[in-house]
Design a protein around this motif. Structure first.
Motif, PDB file in Angstrom:
ATOM      1  N   ALA A  96       0.833  -1.204   0.000  1.00  0.00           N
ATOM      2  CA  ALA A  96       0.000   0.000   0.000  1.00  0.00           C
ATOM      3  C   ALA A  96       0.868   1.255   0.000  1.00  0.00           C
ATOM      4  O   ALA A  96       0.607   2.203  -0.743  1.00  0.00           O
ATOM      5  CB  ALA A  96      -0.933   0.002   1.198  1.00  0.00           C
TER       6      ALA A  96
ATOM      7  N   SER B 262       1.501   6.343  -6.933  1.00  0.00           N
ATOM      8  CA  SER B 262       0.345   7.150  -7.337  1.00  0.00           C
ATOM      9  C   SER B 262       0.707   8.622  -7.340  1.00  0.00           C
ATOM     10  O   SER B 262       0.352   9.367  -8.256  1.00  0.00           O
ATOM     11  CB  SER B 262      -0.825   6.918  -6.386  1.00  0.00           C
ATOM     12  OG  SER B 262      -1.386   5.662  -6.617  1.00  0.00           O
TER      13      SER B 262
ATOM     14  N   PRO C 276      -6.095  14.993  -8.429  1.00  0.00           N
ATOM     15  CA  PRO C 276      -5.423  14.950  -7.121  1.00  0.00           C
ATOM     16  C   PRO C 276      -6.311  14.291  -6.078  1.00  0.00           C
ATOM     17  O   PRO C 276      -5.819  13.685  -5.133  1.00  0.00           O
ATOM     18  CB  PRO C 276      -5.183  16.425  -6.802  1.00  0.00           C
ATOM     19  CG  PRO C 276      -6.143  17.185  -7.655  1.00  0.00           C
ATOM     20  CD  PRO C 276      -6.357  16.360  -8.870  1.00  0.00           C
ATOM     21  N   TRP C 277      -7.632  14.366  -6.255  1.00  0.00           N
ATOM     22  CA  TRP C 277      -8.545  13.824  -5.247  1.00  0.00           C
ATOM     23  C   TRP C 277      -8.563  12.322  -5.284  1.00  0.00           C
ATOM     24  O   TRP C 277      -8.758  11.666  -4.256  1.00  0.00           O
ATOM     25  CB  TRP C 277      -9.945  14.393  -5.469  1.00  0.00           C
ATOM     26  CG  TRP C 277      -9.918  15.874  -5.386  1.00  0.00           C
ATOM     27  CD1 TRP C 277     -10.126  16.761  -6.393  1.00  0.00           C
ATOM     28  CD2 TRP C 277      -9.586  16.643  -4.234  1.00  0.00           C
ATOM     29  NE1 TRP C 277      -9.965  18.031  -5.945  1.00  0.00           N
ATOM     30  CE2 TRP C 277      -9.636  18.000  -4.612  1.00  0.00           C
ATOM     31  CE3 TRP C 277      -9.268  16.332  -2.931  1.00  0.00           C
ATOM     32  CZ2 TRP C 277      -9.363  19.036  -3.741  1.00  0.00           C
ATOM     33  CZ3 TRP C 277      -9.002  17.354  -2.045  1.00  0.00           C
ATOM     34  CH2 TRP C 277      -9.043  18.682  -2.447  1.00  0.00           C
ATOM     35  N   ASN C 278      -8.357  11.752  -6.458  1.00  0.00           N
ATOM     36  CA  ASN C 278      -8.255  10.309  -6.569  1.00  0.00           C
ATOM     37  C   ASN C 278      -7.062   9.808  -5.773  1.00  0.00           C
ATOM     38  O   ASN C 278      -7.152   8.823  -5.049  1.00  0.00           O
ATOM     39  CB  ASN C 278      -8.073   9.933  -8.042  1.00  0.00           C
ATOM     40  CG  ASN C 278      -9.181   9.033  -8.534  1.00  0.00           C
ATOM     41  OD1 ASN C 278      -9.727   8.280  -7.730  1.00  0.00           O
ATOM     42  ND2 ASN C 278      -9.505   9.116  -9.789  1.00  0.00           N
TER      43      ASN C 278
ATOM     44  N   ALA D 111      -5.577  11.424  -3.345  1.00  0.00           N
ATOM     45  CA  ALA D 111      -5.842  11.663  -1.929  1.00  0.00           C
ATOM     46  C   ALA D 111      -6.743  10.572  -1.365  1.00  0.00           C
ATOM     47  O   ALA D 111      -6.535  10.099  -0.233  1.00  0.00           O
ATOM     48  CB  ALA D 111      -6.499  13.031  -1.745  1.00  0.00           C
ATOM     49  N   ALA D 112      -7.743  10.155  -2.160  1.00  0.00           N
ATOM     50  CA  ALA D 112      -8.676   9.134  -1.699  1.00  0.00           C
ATOM     51  C   ALA D 112      -7.952   7.821  -1.445  1.00  0.00           C
ATOM     52  O   ALA D 112      -8.196   7.140  -0.448  1.00  0.00           O
ATOM     53  CB  ALA D 112      -9.771   8.932  -2.747  1.00  0.00           C
ATOM     54  N   VAL D 113      -7.022   7.496  -2.352  1.00  0.00           N
ATOM     55  CA  VAL D 113      -6.251   6.266  -2.194  1.00  0.00           C
ATOM     56  C   VAL D 113      -5.443   6.318  -0.899  1.00  0.00           C
ATOM     57  O   VAL D 113      -5.454   5.382  -0.091  1.00  0.00           O
ATOM     58  CB  VAL D 113      -5.331   6.070  -3.422  1.00  0.00           C
ATOM     59  CG1 VAL D 113      -4.251   5.073  -3.133  1.00  0.00           C
ATOM     60  CG2 VAL D 113      -6.153   5.663  -4.622  1.00  0.00           C
TER      61      VAL D 113
ATOM     62  N   CYS E  36      -5.963   8.199   1.722  1.00  0.00           N
ATOM     63  CA  CYS E  36      -6.881   8.242   2.841  1.00  0.00           C
ATOM     64  C   CYS E  36      -7.357   6.835   3.190  1.00  0.00           C
ATOM     65  O   CYS E  36      -7.387   6.447   4.358  1.00  0.00           O
ATOM     66  CB  CYS E  36      -8.058   9.136   2.448  1.00  0.00           C
ATOM     67  SG  CYS E  36      -9.144   9.495   3.784  1.00  0.00           S
TER      68      CYS E  36
ATOM     69  N   PHE F 267      -4.560   4.897   4.900  1.00  0.00           N
ATOM     70  CA  PHE F 267      -4.344   5.323   6.284  1.00  0.00           C
ATOM     71  C   PHE F 267      -5.473   4.857   7.193  1.00  0.00           C
ATOM     72  O   PHE F 267      -5.235   4.409   8.316  1.00  0.00           O
ATOM     73  CB  PHE F 267      -4.196   6.850   6.360  1.00  0.00           C
ATOM     74  CG  PHE F 267      -2.828   7.301   5.982  1.00  0.00           C
ATOM     75  CD1 PHE F 267      -1.717   6.809   6.670  1.00  0.00           C
ATOM     76  CD2 PHE F 267      -2.626   8.176   4.931  1.00  0.00           C
ATOM     77  CE1 PHE F 267      -0.437   7.203   6.319  1.00  0.00           C
ATOM     78  CE2 PHE F 267      -1.356   8.566   4.574  1.00  0.00           C
ATOM     79  CZ  PHE F 267      -0.258   8.087   5.258  1.00  0.00           C
ATOM     80  N   LEU F 268      -6.714   4.951   6.686  1.00  0.00           N
ATOM     81  CA  LEU F 268      -7.872   4.489   7.456  1.00  0.00           C
ATOM     82  C   LEU F 268      -7.700   3.024   7.828  1.00  0.00           C
ATOM     83  O   LEU F 268      -7.903   2.627   8.990  1.00  0.00           O
ATOM     84  CB  LEU F 268      -9.156   4.650   6.633  1.00  0.00           C
ATOM     85  CG  LEU F 268     -10.049   5.853   6.918  1.00  0.00           C
ATOM     86  CD1 LEU F 268     -11.227   5.836   5.981  1.00  0.00           C
ATOM     87  CD2 LEU F 268     -10.541   5.849   8.357  1.00  0.00           C
ATOM     88  N   ALA F 269      -7.303   2.203   6.848  1.00  0.00           N
ATOM     89  CA  ALA F 269      -7.167   0.777   7.071  1.00  0.00           C
ATOM     90  C   ALA F 269      -6.044   0.487   8.059  1.00  0.00           C
ATOM     91  O   ALA F 269      -6.200  -0.322   8.988  1.00  0.00           O
ATOM     92  CB  ALA F 269      -6.922   0.076   5.740  1.00  0.00           C
TER      93      ALA F 269
ATOM     94  N   PHE G  21      -4.737   2.542  10.285  1.00  0.00           N
ATOM     95  CA  PHE G  21      -5.009   3.162  11.564  1.00  0.00           C
ATOM     96  C   PHE G  21      -5.997   2.329  12.373  1.00  0.00           C
ATOM     97  O   PHE G  21      -5.859   2.170  13.595  1.00  0.00           O
ATOM     98  CB  PHE G  21      -5.581   4.558  11.336  1.00  0.00           C
ATOM     99  CG  PHE G  21      -5.842   5.292  12.602  1.00  0.00           C
ATOM    100  CD1 PHE G  21      -4.778   5.766  13.370  1.00  0.00           C
ATOM    101  CD2 PHE G  21      -7.130   5.497  13.035  1.00  0.00           C
ATOM    102  CE1 PHE G  21      -5.026   6.436  14.549  1.00  0.00           C
ATOM    103  CE2 PHE G  21      -7.374   6.167  14.217  1.00  0.00           C
ATOM    104  CZ  PHE G  21      -6.331   6.639  14.981  1.00  0.00           C
ATOM    105  N   LYS G  22      -6.998   1.732  11.718  1.00  0.00           N
ATOM    106  CA  LYS G  22      -8.001   0.925  12.405  1.00  0.00           C
ATOM    107  C   LYS G  22      -7.353  -0.303  13.062  1.00  0.00           C
ATOM    108  O   LYS G  22      -7.857  -0.802  14.072  1.00  0.00           O
ATOM    109  CB  LYS G  22      -9.094   0.496  11.436  1.00  0.00           C
ATOM    110  CG  LYS G  22     -10.236   1.498  11.357  1.00  0.00           C
ATOM    111  CD  LYS G  22     -11.161   1.209  10.218  1.00  0.00           C
ATOM    112  CE  LYS G  22     -11.815  -0.129  10.370  1.00  0.00           C
ATOM    113  NZ  LYS G  22     -12.811  -0.196  11.456  1.00  0.00           N
TER     114      LYS G  22
END
Lengths: 283, 283, 283
Positions: free
Chosen positions: A42, A49, A263-265, A267-269, A271, A274-276, A278-279
């Protein structure tokens, strides 16, 4: 028997418990390794990316769309006739009728402004007098702007009249200083020319590039020459020029530059990754 | 001593327990805040991804690829000679040989169909008679289609013959009504012309845009004019026309429109965000 | 009373417990179903992302950028004059002065190399003698390369001189075998021509496509013809040719091909989905 079996049972129990614990450890160890591998992938992918995005942002892809119009805004045609004389000027619709009196002055039925260069001393303004003519608008009615010049050719080696095009004649008439307007045009535009002894058909297309604050209009031209048949026994020293300006088709070519990487794509990747990750810390 | 220490131990025990609980609460509180922040960022990014996608979907980027062919499909060349007469017509390979008998009828060695306009009363069909000629195919052998016309120029101001091009001659011959086929072509195509007194070399390129149900073929032309040397003391009233049609190179330019934003990429991003958020509720 | 209430309380307790367990089961069951649905959507979306990527990778979008230069690298102009004779050759800046002695030999003030075809027996090399001339460089000073030819036209049907362009004259002079260099050029380039009796203005633009190992240069030309006024009573058998080569504007058009789909974006999406699914197994 039961007593004898007890130690065996205990040993068996311990064995199976150890095996279970060992299996559990191995399994959780394997899970952790797989998780770390996925996390590494990742991170690598996130890095790629971002660098991919940077590379694509530098090279926006071209997007061309064709916008159909019912009529064009009247363009300005700047002619530098030098010693040639404008004999007639008329708008026709559909086809060009036979000439009435070639080589003789006729009606001047079009909007013309005469502009004289103020900067006579500068070498980079090679024109003294320019004719700015309102171009054709009605593309669906096949409007033709026909111009007719005469030149006493004894003075020049080559019979040619230079011209340039700009996108809005009204813009020019609303400017306070026509001479300055033309001088500014001359710095960016290319001069074209048409030859004497021919009828030159100039088919115009408009290419529009929307810029940040304004828009950038460029003309693409396709020309055809048809030889003039000098039927009268005219003096060989007079050269006639005929030129027809018309729109090629009712389409404006609009050029957009699309940055294909969003850029948002990216950023989404990031994000999501990090979410995964961090959880895992939370559970 | 032990009894005296007991309350201290107890106090110490409570302090450390309280500290641990407090730390744990603060930590979990912090984790929740960070998680909420990440979730908010994810939602914002998802929104931006969707609006970015909508913007890019409106402006598909142009993708041009060049496809090499061994021979082209024979195009159709529609000539509107009006008063001019077709003297000869021949296919050559490589170079054009010297003319045999300029101005005199020669062999008509090409596939020609004569079409007469049925709609005489309509003003928007300005032609009466059209010659539809099968164009060159063999680009690798450098096939040239040579046409030779003669015009008694006493009738016209300008010596020019109009023509237009379409991509498939066989399509035309298989149509039942040639006249209707040409009238339909006239509505969308631009007329070109070549001048008398010159040999006009027309180099063709094909630009193909695959549409939903069919394909859209457009021609790009590059022309060169070479002056004809009238060596015989011909009557001044006769004008000769020479035109050569050839393919510029063996490449078809194929234009695709690529929507650079993939809806599935956006969906994947949203899906990932929902998966991550949802799993928090489950654990 | 309390004893009588006890069975009711117990029944109530059992009811509420059962309701809670039932609710909990239904809730967790629903969660699992929703999770499975999301996972299925994720898998479908991952599949679509990959196939979308494959489709986009086949059609790279075109990206065109304009690079401003102060001066161009001198191009090479290969002329095949056949029977025509080069009379003069000069570089001018800004405008073309009046001709000194049209039709008579003048100064040859430019870099010329004469190349003879070695492969006389081959049919695909139709030239015997070629003149390779160093083209204009100084676009900001509006450099013009003026060439002047004379042809005794009694031998040819049409007065035309063929030429072709290549991007680097220095590249040609540094090659050991000029003849082989030109023969290689001839296989890929298109021949152009200019007509006798005219001054032909050739405005050059350069279109550069960076390839893997080298770059691919192509010229775009816009031409204007101006008729030559033969003022002297010259013999009708002599045809004069004038040609001017200049750069259209100081911009090089650079064409890049951008693959709009990033493999890393797709990988990131897949990675995120697998991370999310995998973490379910661990917790």
């Amino acid at each position: 028997d039961e007593l004898l079996d007890a130690p065996q049972n205990a040993a068996h129990y311990w064995k199976s418990t150890l095996a279970k614990v060992w299996l559990k450890n191995v399994a959780s160890c394997g899970l952790v390794i797989v998780f770390l591998l996925l996390a590494a992938v990742a991170a690598f992918v996130a890095y790629q990316s971002i660098s991919d995005f940077q590379r694509q942002a530098k090279h926006p892809a071209m997007s061309v769309s064709f916008k159909e119009v019912k009529s064009f805004e009247a363009p300005g045609i700047v002619l530098f006739p030098e010693r040639a004389e404008l004999l007639s000027c008329k708008h026709f619709y559909g086809t060009l009728p036979p000439l009435d009196h070639p080589g003789e002055p006729g009606p001047l039925a079009c909007v013309i402004q005469e502009v004289y260069s103020e900067a006579n001393m500068h070498d980079n303004v090679p024109w003294k007098r320019a004719l700015v003519i309102r171009g054709p608008e009605a593309v669906l009615q096949h409007e033709l702007l026909f111009l007719h010049f005469r030149l006493n050719q004894s003075q020049q080696d080559f019979s040619g009249i230079n011209y340039l095009l700009f996108s809005s004649f009204d813009d020019f008439t609303h400017s306070n200083n026509g001479s300055a307007y033309l001088e500014k045009l001359m710095t960016s535009r290319t001069l074209w020319s048409f030859s004497g002894g021919f009828c030159t058909w100039v088919k115009l297309s408009l290419i529009r590039t929307p810029a940040d604050d304004s828009r950038l209009d460029e003309f693409h031209q396709e020309t055809n020459q048809e030889k003039y048949n000098q039927r009268r026994e005219a003096d060989q020293l007079t050269e006639l020029f005929f030129v027809v300006f018309e729109w090629k088709d009712p389409f404006i070519q609009e050029v957009h530059h699309v940055v294909t990487a969003s850029p948002w794509n990216v950023a989404a990747v990031l994000c999501g990754v990090f979410l995964a990750l961090f959880k895992r810390q939370m559970t």
